[in-house]
Design a protein around this motif. Structure first.
Motif, PDB file in Angstrom:
ATOM      1  N   GLU A 108      10.487  -3.655  -2.798  1.00  0.00           N
ATOM      2  CA  GLU A 108      11.108  -4.816  -2.150  1.00  0.00           C
ATOM      3  C   GLU A 108       9.993  -5.722  -1.615  1.00  0.00           C
ATOM      4  N   ASP A 109      10.284  -7.017  -1.505  1.00  0.00           N
ATOM      5  CA  ASP A 109       9.294  -7.965  -0.999  1.00  0.00           C
ATOM      6  C   ASP A 109       8.794  -7.583   0.391  1.00  0.00           C
ATOM      7  N   GLU A 110       9.697  -7.112   1.255  1.00  0.00           N
ATOM      8  CA  GLU A 110       9.281  -6.754   2.616  1.00  0.00           C
ATOM      9  C   GLU A 110       8.350  -5.539   2.618  1.00  0.00           C
ATOM     10  N   ASP A 111       8.512  -4.628   1.664  1.00  0.00           N
ATOM     11  CA  ASP A 111       7.609  -3.481   1.553  1.00  0.00           C
ATOM     12  C   ASP A 111       6.235  -3.917   1.045  1.00  0.00           C
ATOM     13  N   LEU A 112       6.224  -4.845   0.083  1.00  0.00           N
ATOM     14  CA  LEU A 112       4.959  -5.384  -0.411  1.00  0.00           C
ATOM     15  C   LEU A 112       4.193  -6.068   0.719  1.00  0.00           C
ATOM     16  N   GLN A 113       4.907  -6.865   1.512  1.00  0.00           N
ATOM     17  CA  GLN A 113       4.265  -7.566   2.622  1.00  0.00           C
ATOM     18  C   GLN A 113       3.749  -6.580   3.671  1.00  0.00           C
ATOM     19  N   PHE A 114       4.533  -5.553   3.967  1.00  0.00           N
ATOM     20  CA  PHE A 114       4.138  -4.541   4.945  1.00  0.00           C
ATOM     21  C   PHE A 114       2.852  -3.846   4.502  1.00  0.00           C
ATOM     22  N   ALA A 115       2.802  -3.392   3.247  1.00  0.00           N
ATOM     23  CA  ALA A 115       1.621  -2.699   2.732  1.00  0.00           C
ATOM     24  C   ALA A 115       0.413  -3.635   2.698  1.00  0.00           C
ATOM     25  N   ALA A 116       0.615  -4.888   2.315  1.00  0.00           N
ATOM     26  CA  ALA A 116      -0.483  -5.858   2.294  1.00  0.00           C
ATOM     27  C   ALA A 116      -1.013  -6.115   3.704  1.00  0.00           C
ATOM     28  N   ASN A 117      -0.126  -6.232   4.673  1.00  0.00           N
ATOM     29  CA  ASN A 117      -0.542  -6.443   6.061  1.00  0.00           C
ATOM     30  C   ASN A 117      -1.336  -5.246   6.584  1.00  0.00           C
ATOM     31  N   LEU A 118      -0.892  -4.025   6.243  1.00  0.00           N
ATOM     32  CA  LEU A 118      -1.641  -2.831   6.637  1.00  0.00           C
ATOM     33  C   LEU A 118      -3.026  -2.834   6.009  1.00  0.00           C
TER      34      LEU A 118
END
Length: 180
Positions: A108-118
């Motif tokens: 999901e887009d929100e998971d991609l963003q979360f992992a990228a932010n981490l």
């Protein structure tokens, strides 16, 4: 928490010794000279995931982040499967981050963003407002020839995608780590 912190500090010390920045103590030199001998009272073997932080994404997927060079090596070359997504800040030293997915599952887009932010947060770009993070399947990552532990080379540019990360957006979630 104290035993986890002690373990992390021991890993950092070991890494610095391996790189030649710290000298071995007499006891450590003796232990290396006689590898078959074990000291009494020592616990057997390290936990294999001790150099890895673990998080849950917004949709509940597991996200793994290397703590150091050894942790990055474990995340990228031991724990990663071809279905997962591997993240790293573009052109800047930082942790290897892995979004765990089931075969055939898409993120999901929100998971991609979360992992990228981490990935951005656990890098030298932590204080940047925004930064570019590369992501790809772990099957496109290989060890750098002659490189030190944790150094990798990304495959063909056609297999790499990018996302803008905002490391400041992840600070509250970082405090809720599910450390291994």
């Amino acid at each position: 928490k104290n035993s986890c912190l002690l373990q992390v500090l021991q890993e950092i010390r070991s890494e610095l010794q391996g790189a030649g920045y710290l000298k071995l103590s007499n006891a450590e030199r003796l232990a290396q000279a006689r590898p078959g001998k074990k000291r009494k009272g020592k616990a057997g073997g390290k936990e294999p995931l001790s150099g890895v932080r673990r998080f849950k994404s917004p949709t509940g997927k597991e996200v793994l982040v290397g703590r150091n060079n050894k942790g990055n090596e474990v995340v990228t070359h031991t724990l990663a499967s071809p279905a997962d997504l591997w993240f790293h800040v573009h052109g800047i030293p930082g942790s290897h981050t892995l979004l765990r997915l089931q075969p055939g599952e898409s993120a999901e887009d929100e998971d991609l963003q979360f992992a990228a932010n981490l990935s951005a947060y656990f890098s030298k770009a932590r204080n940047a407002g925004t930064t570019i993070v590369d992501f790809t399947s772990p099957k496109h990552i290989r060890r750098a020839k002659g490189g030190r532990l944790g150094m990798v080379v990304l495959g063909q540019s056609s297999t790499i995608e990018t996302i803008w990360a905002r490391p400041n957006d992840i600070e509250s979630e970082v405090n809720q780590t599910l450390d291994m």
